[in-house]
Structure formats: C-alpha cells, structure tokens
Design a protein around this motif. Structure first.
Motif, PDB file in Angstrom:
ATOM      1  N   GLU A 108       0.832  -1.202   0.000  1.00  0.00           N
ATOM      2  CA  GLU A 108       0.000   0.000   0.000  1.00  0.00           C
ATOM      3  C   GLU A 108       0.866   1.251   0.000  1.00  0.00           C
ATOM      4  O   GLU A 108       0.538   2.251  -0.659  1.00  0.00           O
ATOM      5  N   GLY A 109       1.985   1.200   0.730  1.00  0.00           N
ATOM      6  CA  GLY A 109       2.905   2.331   0.714  1.00  0.00           C
ATOM      7  C   GLY A 109       3.475   2.581  -0.670  1.00  0.00           C
ATOM      8  O   GLY A 109       3.585   3.737  -1.116  1.00  0.00           O
ATOM      9  N   LEU A 110       3.849   1.510  -1.374  1.00  0.00           N
ATOM     10  CA  LEU A 110       4.343   1.664  -2.746  1.00  0.00           C
ATOM     11  C   LEU A 110       3.256   2.206  -3.666  1.00  0.00           C
ATOM     12  O   LEU A 110       3.525   3.045  -4.537  1.00  0.00           O
ATOM     13  N   THR A 111       2.035   1.719  -3.487  1.00  0.00           N
ATOM     14  CA  THR A 111       0.930   2.190  -4.324  1.00  0.00           C
ATOM     15  C   THR A 111       0.695   3.680  -4.133  1.00  0.00           C
ATOM     16  O   THR A 111       0.448   4.416  -5.088  1.00  0.00           O
ATOM     17  N   ARG A 112       0.799   4.141  -2.882  1.00  0.00           N
ATOM     18  CA  ARG A 112       0.535   5.550  -2.591  1.00  0.00           C
ATOM     19  C   ARG A 112       1.699   6.463  -2.957  1.00  0.00           C
ATOM     20  O   ARG A 112       1.507   7.673  -3.104  1.00  0.00           O
ATOM     21  N   THR A 113       2.893   5.911  -3.069  1.00  0.00           N
ATOM     22  CA  THR A 113       4.067   6.742  -3.374  1.00  0.00           C
ATOM     23  C   THR A 113       4.490   6.581  -4.829  1.00  0.00           C
ATOM     24  O   THR A 113       4.315   7.487  -5.643  1.00  0.00           O
ATOM     25  N   ALA A 114       5.028   5.409  -5.162  1.00  0.00           N
ATOM     26  CA  ALA A 114       5.486   5.194  -6.536  1.00  0.00           C
ATOM     27  C   ALA A 114       4.333   5.258  -7.534  1.00  0.00           C
ATOM     28  O   ALA A 114       4.501   5.727  -8.666  1.00  0.00           O
ATOM     29  N   GLY A 115       3.156   4.788  -7.112  1.00  0.00           N
ATOM     30  CA  GLY A 115       2.006   4.806  -8.018  1.00  0.00           C
ATOM     31  C   GLY A 115       1.039   5.941  -7.762  1.00  0.00           C
ATOM     32  O   GLY A 115      -0.107   5.895  -8.225  1.00  0.00           O
ATOM     33  N   SER A 116       1.484   6.967  -7.037  1.00  0.00           N
ATOM     34  CA  SER A 116       0.571   8.054  -6.655  1.00  0.00           C
ATOM     35  C   SER A 116       0.021   8.812  -7.862  1.00  0.00           C
ATOM     36  O   SER A 116      -1.130   9.262  -7.847  1.00  0.00           O
ATOM     37  N   ARG A 117       0.824   8.943  -8.918  1.00  0.00           N
ATOM     38  CA  ARG A 117       0.352   9.681 -10.098  1.00  0.00           C
ATOM     39  C   ARG A 117      -0.824   8.971 -10.754  1.00  0.00           C
ATOM     40  O   ARG A 117      -1.726   9.620 -11.296  1.00  0.00           O
ATOM     41  N   VAL A 118      -0.829   7.650 -10.687  1.00  0.00           N
ATOM     42  CA  VAL A 118      -1.947   6.891 -11.253  1.00  0.00           C
ATOM     43  C   VAL A 118      -3.213   7.133 -10.440  1.00  0.00           C
ATOM     44  O   VAL A 118      -4.294   7.381 -10.992  1.00  0.00           O
ATOM     45  N   LEU A 119      -3.086   7.082  -9.112  1.00  0.00           N
ATOM     46  CA  LEU A 119      -4.247   7.303  -8.253  1.00  0.00           C
ATOM     47  C   LEU A 119      -4.756   8.737  -8.378  1.00  0.00           C
ATOM     48  O   LEU A 119      -5.972   8.975  -8.380  1.00  0.00           O
ATOM     49  N   ASP A 120      -3.823   9.686  -8.473  1.00  0.00           N
ATOM     50  CA  ASP A 120      -4.230  11.090  -8.618  1.00  0.00           C
ATOM     51  C   ASP A 120      -4.975  11.312  -9.926  1.00  0.00           C
ATOM     52  O   ASP A 120      -5.984  12.034  -9.966  1.00  0.00           O
ATOM     53  N   LEU A 121      -4.479  10.700 -10.995  1.00  0.00           N
ATOM     54  CA  LEU A 121      -5.139  10.863 -12.292  1.00  0.00           C
ATOM     55  C   LEU A 121      -6.523  10.227 -12.279  1.00  0.00           C
ATOM     56  O   LEU A 121      -7.479  10.786 -12.836  1.00  0.00           O
ATOM     57  N   ALA A 122      -6.644   9.071 -11.634  1.00  0.00           N
ATOM     58  CA  ALA A 122      -7.958   8.427 -11.534  1.00  0.00           C
ATOM     59  C   ALA A 122      -8.922   9.288 -10.732  1.00  0.00           C
ATOM     60  O   ALA A 122     -10.116   9.361 -11.039  1.00  0.00           O
ATOM     61  N   GLY A 123      -8.407   9.978  -9.706  1.00  0.00           N
ATOM     62  CA  GLY A 123      -9.260  10.847  -8.905  1.00  0.00           C
ATOM     63  C   GLY A 123      -9.752  12.067  -9.651  1.00  0.00           C
ATOM     64  O   GLY A 123     -10.763  12.673  -9.269  1.00  0.00           O
ATOM     65  N   LYS A 124      -9.055  12.435 -10.729  1.00  0.00           N
ATOM     66  CA  LYS A 124      -9.464  13.599 -11.518  1.00  0.00           C
ATOM     67  C   LYS A 124     -10.556  13.277 -12.530  1.00  0.00           C
ATOM     68  O   LYS A 124     -11.077  14.187 -13.186  1.00  0.00           O
ATOM     69  N   VAL A 125     -10.878  12.002 -12.673  1.00  0.00           N
ATOM     70  CA  VAL A 125     -11.937  11.628 -13.613  1.00  0.00           C
ATOM     71  C   VAL A 125     -13.263  12.233 -13.174  1.00  0.00           C
ATOM     72  O   VAL A 125     -14.035  12.756 -13.974  1.00  0.00           O
ATOM     73  N   SER A 126     -13.536  12.164 -11.873  1.00  0.00           N
ATOM     74  CA  SER A 126     -14.758  12.753 -11.317  1.00  0.00           C
ATOM     75  C   SER A 126     -14.601  12.849  -9.807  1.00  0.00           C
ATOM     76  O   SER A 126     -13.720  12.207  -9.218  1.00  0.00           O
ATOM     77  N   GLU A 127     -15.449  13.646  -9.181  1.00  0.00           N
ATOM     78  CA  GLU A 127     -15.408  13.755  -7.727  1.00  0.00           C
ATOM     79  C   GLU A 127     -15.782  12.429  -7.072  1.00  0.00           C
ATOM     80  O   GLU A 127     -15.230  12.058  -6.029  1.00  0.00           O
ATOM     81  N   LEU A 128     -16.717  11.727  -7.691  1.00  0.00           N
ATOM     82  CA  LEU A 128     -17.108  10.423  -7.165  1.00  0.00           C
ATOM     83  C   LEU A 128     -15.937   9.453  -7.196  1.00  0.00           C
ATOM     84  O   LEU A 128     -15.685   8.734  -6.221  1.00  0.00           O
ATOM     85  N   GLU A 129     -15.208   9.444  -8.305  1.00  0.00           N
ATOM     86  CA  GLU A 129     -14.066   8.543  -8.425  1.00  0.00           C
ATOM     87  C   GLU A 129     -12.974   8.899  -7.419  1.00  0.00           C
ATOM     88  O   GLU A 129     -12.316   8.008  -6.860  1.00  0.00           O
TER      89      GLU A 129
END
Length: 304
Positions: free
Chosen positions: A235-256
């Motif tokens: 989970e730490g790797l997902t939030r750090t190394a993969g943070s750009r992926v999660l951030d981009l997914a969050g920009k799809v919509s407020e719900l996402e």
C-alpha cells in the motif's frame, strides 16, 4: 575437511522453495494478466485510467511476494554447495527480484509505450518485486518462506470469498436498501480481513512447526504478521510510486476521487487487521505447544 556448521545450514534457503516460487509466480502472472485484460478491455481513456488504478494494488502485492519467493529459490540453488557473505546474498536476491520485476513491468508497459501512466505502473511493479527479492537476502529463509506461503493463503481466502461475494453479502444482511448494502459491505471487508489474518497465522505456524531446527517463538509472530506487513508495504508503494496513477484516476470525477480515497483507507485498515490477527494467531498456536519445565523433585530428606 572441517565439519559443516549446522547453524549455516539453518540459515540457508531450502530447495523446497522452488515449489513456493512457482506458486508465487503463478499468482503474479495471474494478477498481471487480469490487470492487462481489464485495462485493454475498456472503450475510453477514462475507464482505462480507473481500471489501472483498481488493478495496481493487487499487482504490487503479488509482485512483492513473487520477488521474495524467487529470491529464495535462486539463493537455494547458489548456496546448495557453498555459503555466501551478506553482500553477495543481497546482490543475488535483489538482482533476482529486479529481473522478475522488469519482466512483469513489460506486460503493462507494452499496453501503450507512449503512455506515461503505464510506465508508472510498470515501475511500481518492478520496485515491488525488487524489494521482495531484497528481503530474501536476510538469513531467515524459513521465516520468509512461511510468510510467502501465508501470503498466498491470504490471496486464496480473498479469492474464494469474492467468488461467493453475493451469497456472503446476503448472509451478512444485504437487502434492497442502500444502508443495508453498505453495512453488509463493511462486514464483508472485516470478515475477509479477519479470515485472512487467521489463515496467515495458522499457515505460517504449520510451515515453521514442521521444519527443523526449531525457531524461537517471536519468529512465529513475525511470520504470522508477515503477509499483513507485506500488504502495508504494498500500500505504501501504491501511494508513493504509483501516486500519479491514483491522482489521475481521482481527476476523472469527484465520485471517483472519493472512491479511490475510500479504497485506499480500506486497504490499509485491512492490512493492519491481517498483520495483527496473523501475528496473534500464530503466537497463540505456538504458545499452546509450549510446556512448562517440569518441577524439580525435592531433595532426599527435604521436608515436604
């Protein structure tokens, strides 16, 4: 020729780790194949992004375990006839994880070599496998092997529960109202974490208990909580190394964005439950086998 040091043998990885490595590699390959199929099966870019974010945590966790198991297997081959110093051991184990991670990363990067999001996912997977491989460099091969087997057990528990998710949710009270469905979903997550922790503790106990020589009881707790610890690292790797992926997914919509935040918190809480339940259950299991030392008989002539 001097007698071989038994302590050295105890520290060496077991050749039985080849079967463990095969099981872990199958798990990693299945997660990467599932991630690739999920990503490429989407019709638009937004769905590809969200699918990538959903697939990332599972692929990272599987890569951590596969890297560790592969590192143990390769060390078992190299140390069968001679032992190596710590530096060489870590170099071999880390290199094994890196090679495996790069191979796994290519399955995602080749989806679209011009898309940076897939490069980020591939890099995160490579980092996870490399870290897993580095763990194999420590001289506690049996403990790490037990952790890997227990982690595979955690995966199987989650797979079976999700396979029968609808039936389990109904048993937990899921109905036609949103509140009942939400409550059932929370109970389902807790149940999965609890059963996963119990499986981790009992599997690691069985693996360590049947081996020789015996290991100290704190290592049982470490092995039982190991899968949860790997989930925390993942989970730490997902939030750090993969943070750009999660951030981009969050920009799809407020719900996402809300969904991603909820999932991230749920994964972390679940990892902690697996860690503590696994450690406690393994400790209780080994504690039940410990017998108190027999009381000394009174000396001859001693007044009773």
């Amino acid at each position: 020729m001097s007698a071989q040091d038994p302590a050295s043998d105890a520290e060496r990885p077991s050749s039985n780790g080849l079967f463990l490595a095969l099981a872990a590699l199958i798990w990693m390959a299945a997660m990467l194949w599932s991630a690739r199929a999920s990503i490429t099966g989407r019709a638009d870019a937004e769905m590809e992004v969200t699918s990538t974010a959903y697939a990332l945590p599972g692929a990272v966790s599987a890569s951590l375990v596969a890297g560790a198991a592969a590192g143990l297997a390769v060390l078992a081959v190299f140390t069968r006839r001679r032992d190596f110093g710590s530096t060489v051991r870590f170099a071999i184990a880390t290199g094994t994880g890196l090679v495996l991670g790069l191979a796994g990363a290519m399955t995602i990067i080749t989806i679209n070599t011009e898309g940076w999001i897939y490069a980020v996912v591939g890099g995160t997977i490579a980092a996870a496998a490399t870290i897993g491989g580095a763990l194999a460099g420590f001289r506690q091969a049996r403990v790490l092997g037990a952790v890997c087997w227990a982690a595979i057990g955690v995966f199987l528990v989650g797979f079976v529960l999700n396979l029968f998710q609808d039936e389990v949710l109904k048993v937990l009270g899921s109905g036609s109202t949103q509140s009942s469905q939400a409550n059932a979903a929370e109970l389902f997550t807790f149940l999965q974490s609890l059963l996963s922790g119990l499986a981790a503790g009992l599997i690691s106990y069985k693996i360590l208990r049947r081996g020789r020589p015996a290991v100290a009881w704190p290592f049982y707790a470490l092995a039982g909580g190991g899968p949860g610890l790997l989930l925390v690292i993942g989970e730490g790797l997902t939030r750090t190394a993969g943070s750009r992926v999660l951030d981009l997914a969050g920009k799809v919509s407020e719900l996402e964005q809300t969904v991603q935040q909820m999932l991230s918190g749920a994964r972390f809480n679940s990892a902690l439950i697996v860690l503590f339940v696994g450690a406690i259950s393994a400790t209780v299991a080994i504690g039940r086998t410990i017998r108190p030392a027999a009381a000394e008989e009174p000396a001859l002539g001693e007044v009773v």
